[in-house]
Design a protein around this motif. Sequence first.
Motif, PDB file in Angstrom:
ATOM      1  N   LEU A 197       0.833  -1.204   0.000  1.00 21.27           N
ATOM      2  CA  LEU A 197       0.000   0.000   0.000  1.00 21.27           C
ATOM      3  C   LEU A 197       0.867   1.254   0.000  1.00 21.27           C
ATOM      4  CD1 LEU A 197      -2.834  -1.026   2.503  1.00 21.27           C
ATOM      5  CD2 LEU A 197      -2.747  -1.286   0.033  1.00 21.27           C
ATOM      6  N   LEU A 256       2.194   1.683  -3.386  1.00 22.72           N
ATOM      7  CA  LEU A 256       1.184   2.204  -4.315  1.00 22.72           C
ATOM      8  C   LEU A 256       1.028   3.707  -4.135  1.00 22.72           C
ATOM      9  CD1 LEU A 256      -1.512  -0.599  -4.089  1.00 22.72           C
ATOM     10  CD2 LEU A 256      -0.174   0.019  -6.095  1.00 22.72           C
ATOM     11  N   LEU A 274       2.215   5.014  -7.576  1.00 23.07           N
ATOM     12  CA  LEU A 274       1.070   5.266  -8.450  1.00 23.07           C
ATOM     13  C   LEU A 274       0.183   6.414  -7.952  1.00 23.07           C
ATOM     14  CD1 LEU A 274      -0.026   1.635  -9.388  1.00 23.07           C
ATOM     15  CD2 LEU A 274       1.456   3.193 -10.640  1.00 23.07           C
ATOM     16  N   GLY A 275       0.664   7.155  -6.967  1.00 25.63           N
ATOM     17  CA  GLY A 275      -0.074   8.340  -6.528  1.00 25.63           C
ATOM     18  C   GLY A 275      -1.375   8.038  -5.808  1.00 25.63           C
ATOM     19  N   MET A 276      -1.482   6.882  -5.162  1.00 28.43           N
ATOM     20  CA  MET A 276      -2.712   6.589  -4.424  1.00 28.43           C
ATOM     21  C   MET A 276      -2.713   7.316  -3.072  1.00 28.43           C
ATOM     22  SD  MET A 276      -3.743   2.713  -5.266  1.00 28.43           S
ATOM     23  CE  MET A 276      -3.525   1.968  -6.867  1.00 28.43           C
ATOM     24  N   HIS A 277      -3.806   7.124  -2.318  1.00 25.50           N
ATOM     25  CA  HIS A 277      -3.967   7.931  -1.101  1.00 25.50           C
ATOM     26  C   HIS A 277      -4.327   7.099   0.114  1.00 25.50           C
ATOM     27  CE1 HIS A 277      -3.543  11.732  -3.117  1.00 25.50           C
ATOM     28  NE2 HIS A 277      -4.357  11.296  -4.071  1.00 25.50           N
ATOM     29  N   PHE A 278      -3.558   6.035   0.359  1.00 23.48           N
ATOM     30  CA  PHE A 278      -3.856   5.255   1.558  1.00 23.48           C
ATOM     31  C   PHE A 278      -3.451   6.005   2.818  1.00 23.48           C
ATOM     32  CE2 PHE A 278      -3.728   1.857  -1.608  1.00 23.48           C
ATOM     33  CZ  PHE A 278      -4.905   1.218  -1.301  1.00 23.48           C
ATOM     34  N   ASP A 308      -3.118  14.209   2.246  1.00 19.44           N
ATOM     35  CA  ASP A 308      -4.285  14.714   1.516  1.00 19.44           C
ATOM     36  C   ASP A 308      -4.999  13.551   0.822  1.00 19.44           C
ATOM     37  OD1 ASP A 308      -2.415  14.055  -0.345  1.00 19.44           O
ATOM     38  OD2 ASP A 308      -2.926  15.682  -1.724  1.00 19.44           O
ATOM     39  N   GLY A 309      -6.076  13.839   0.121  1.00 20.93           N
ATOM     40  CA  GLY A 309      -6.774  12.798  -0.635  1.00 20.93           C
ATOM     41  C   GLY A 309      -7.568  11.854   0.235  1.00 20.93           C
ATOM     42  N   GLY A 310      -7.702  12.162   1.532  1.00 18.42           N
ATOM     43  CA  GLY A 310      -8.503  11.318   2.411  1.00 18.42           C
ATOM     44  C   GLY A 310      -7.730  10.167   3.021  1.00 18.42           C
ATOM     45  N   GLY A 311      -6.399  10.182   2.905  1.00 19.06           N
ATOM     46  CA  GLY A 311      -5.594   9.096   3.465  1.00 19.06           C
ATOM     47  C   GLY A 311      -5.616   9.097   4.988  1.00 19.06           C
ATOM     48  N   ASN A 312      -5.287   7.947   5.564  1.00 20.14           N
ATOM     49  CA  ASN A 312      -5.330   7.817   7.010  1.00 20.14           C
ATOM     50  C   ASN A 312      -4.022   7.203   7.487  1.00 20.14           C
ATOM     51  OD1 ASN A 312      -5.765   7.099   9.662  1.00 20.14           O
ATOM     52  ND2 ASN A 312      -7.877   6.433   9.313  1.00 20.14           N
TER      53      ASN A 312
END
Lengths: 614, 195
Positions: free
Chosen positions: A229, A232, A236-240, A244-248
């Motif tokens: 994760l 990623l 790949l610019g995800m937001h786990f 920002d982006g709602g990540g935790n």
Amino acid sequence: MLAVGALFAGFITFGGYWGYLWREWFTSLDPKRIGIMYIVLSLVMLVRGTADAGLMRLQQVFAVGNSSGILEPEHFQQIFSAHGTIMIFFVAMGIMFGLINVALPLLIGSRDVAFPFLNSMSFWLFAAGAALINTSLILGDFSRAGWLAYPPLSELAYSPTSGVDYWIWSLQISGIGSLLSGVNFLTTIATMRAKGMNYMRMPMFAWTVAGSMALVVFAFPILTATLSLLALDRTLGMHFFTADGGGNMMMYVNLIWAWGHPEVYILVLPAFGIFSEIVPVFSKKKLFGYTSMVWSVVAISFFSFIVWLHHFFTMGAGGDVNAFFGIMTGVIAIPTGVKIFNWLFTMYRGSIRFPSPMWWFLGFVGLFTIGGITGVMLSQPAADFQLHNSLFLVAHFHNMIVSGVLFGYFAGLTYWFPKMFGFTLDEKWGVRAFWLWFWGFILAFMPLYLLGFMGATRRLDHYDASLGWQPLFIVAAIGAVVIVLGFLAQVIQLFVSIRDRELRRVGNDPWDGRTLEWSVSSPAPEYGFRALPIVSSRDEFWARKHGAPIHDEAGEIVMPKNSWLGIAIAACAYFGGFAIIWHIWWLLALALIALLIIVIERTFDEDTERIITV
Amino acid sequence: MNDTLTHEQLNADRASVLGFWVYLMTDLVLFASLFATFMVLRDNTYGGVSGKDIFDLSFALKETIILLMGSFLSGIALVLAAQDKIAQTLRWIAAAGFFGAWFITLEISEFASLITDGHGPDASAFLSSYFTLVGTHGLHVTIGLVWLVALFVAIQRRGLTRPMLRKMALLTIFWHFLDIVWIFIFTIVYLFGAL
């Protein structure tokens, strides 16, 4: 380090040893040889991890007041991250799997592990991870985000260089190796025990390995998921876990410790197992309280999964949650205490000898108990709010891992050394090494407990002179020097022992042992047992030496053929990891295709066994 | 079938079946981690779309039926293989593979349409966790397909030898395992998400 490596490679090349190494070692599926390779590689990594530790100690001696010490902050951060990562993943895990490979099949009366090829592949994945982490010395940099790389610091926004990627992929590759080893050894214990060896006749080491490997099987997939994760997010610019982006990011901390806490027990349980083999042998008594030992292993394994939150009481999960995890953490001390008392009762009224493995054990009892007590202190959330993130914590976990895990492994290495090589290690230098490690440990880490109480935080690269901390840091640095001397004593011990090996040759049973590994010659032959033993007692070999009838099962000896495909798979993993770190996508595609072909090739290869005649 | 199995052969089978189950448990923990992550992040839409906006239950149901169909057919193939009927076994393996591939195609088309609508995995934490959970399952199905093709070729060449039967049995276990994971995805991701 590079120069030493080059020198060594040159020696092998000019000596013409490559062919020998390749045929007899690199492609070997013999668990004892794989075990020895694990141990050698881990000891090399131990040198690097120790050098990092020494640099940290020096920095904290000098970086006071106007001086900024010997290291740039950026460099210092890389060093403490690398130290923790290397010591846990590439030293402790490596020596553990090494000793399990050497001892476990022999202890349970088996010729091999359940999946010999998988075993070789696991080792080479471990080696590929180690190679990748060392690549970061030459190309790019290493992570500056600590050994567990908490986000958001470890996210791209705050760690834009390749450092964290090196951390992720070296751990991912070696972690998958560990996971497969866990599957392998657990299956080995379940299906390959000698006839007659039911679970309650299994040697304690095998029980602790079973507990430890069950933890590997349940905990390492969490690490695999968590690292994926984070990768990623970064790749790949995800937001786990991003800010920002709602990540935790607290999700990461929960996940990583849901793996990380069991990991501590994965390491320490086999060390307990080693002591459970050594203490009865050198006390000439059977292990006291075998059944309670078994249940304490089971209890420790279970509880280790419901305490992970104590690593972040300050997260703000609320009083009730903290109370639950605090109490569970305290409860773990009970089965651990049971084990300590059982060892001591095993010694009670025994006829005790004191070769160096016993010294490591006695040192362990004293120091590990101190570590356990400070652990119970930290398990109280109210106290933890004061002590977390301080040097008190650093002292506590080194207290567990150095004097628990490492002392146990050193004892195991000395104990099983003759079974690996056919001669014993020099005792004089072994005892010297023990005392240097013992006092070095006390000097290096007791001051850290005090500094923690005084408010010194971990990972400190500079502090104010008026705090008055410098004298204690100097004592700690002296302790580090003494530990290094202890390590040098071990190097000398090895050198002296190899030099005098002809004088030090021993027969099957140098320690008057109790378990089956001492019934075969030293060094143990590739096939372990000529005839498979049938077991009717817990201390089978002891019983046989004292008149119990021997029932063995002679038959065809079927052993696996050598295979170089384990190395090939690990090479694919190495280049694949390297490709992701540097975003070289064609190389990644190439590595994956090669991996696929090799795996299919190996899966459908039916000509993998050979018959040995003796 | 073969009545003259040696002790070693039986033990090897026992070990590889048990070992495979242990491996499946590790995979289950991996999926559990991803499910937990999805549950934590499912409401973190960051102002973007939520499950209600993008999930189509009838599409998910279609995917489910196709995946389960593949699993069912692979089971039939195993029964036929145990009766040593090579030609029929191969035919049913191919049919199972067809449904597996159909499932993957549907999933790829679903992912592609989400990405072209601007709801890619980098848009929000919810979408990251959705793509990763469902995508990891899809990756497993893809690996299963590669395994199936390899097995098909190997059975064609070597016949239904004992190791082949074992590999085939393990493949069907793997496929059923992926069904179970998918049932949870259907429930937790699609059903709860669309409600």
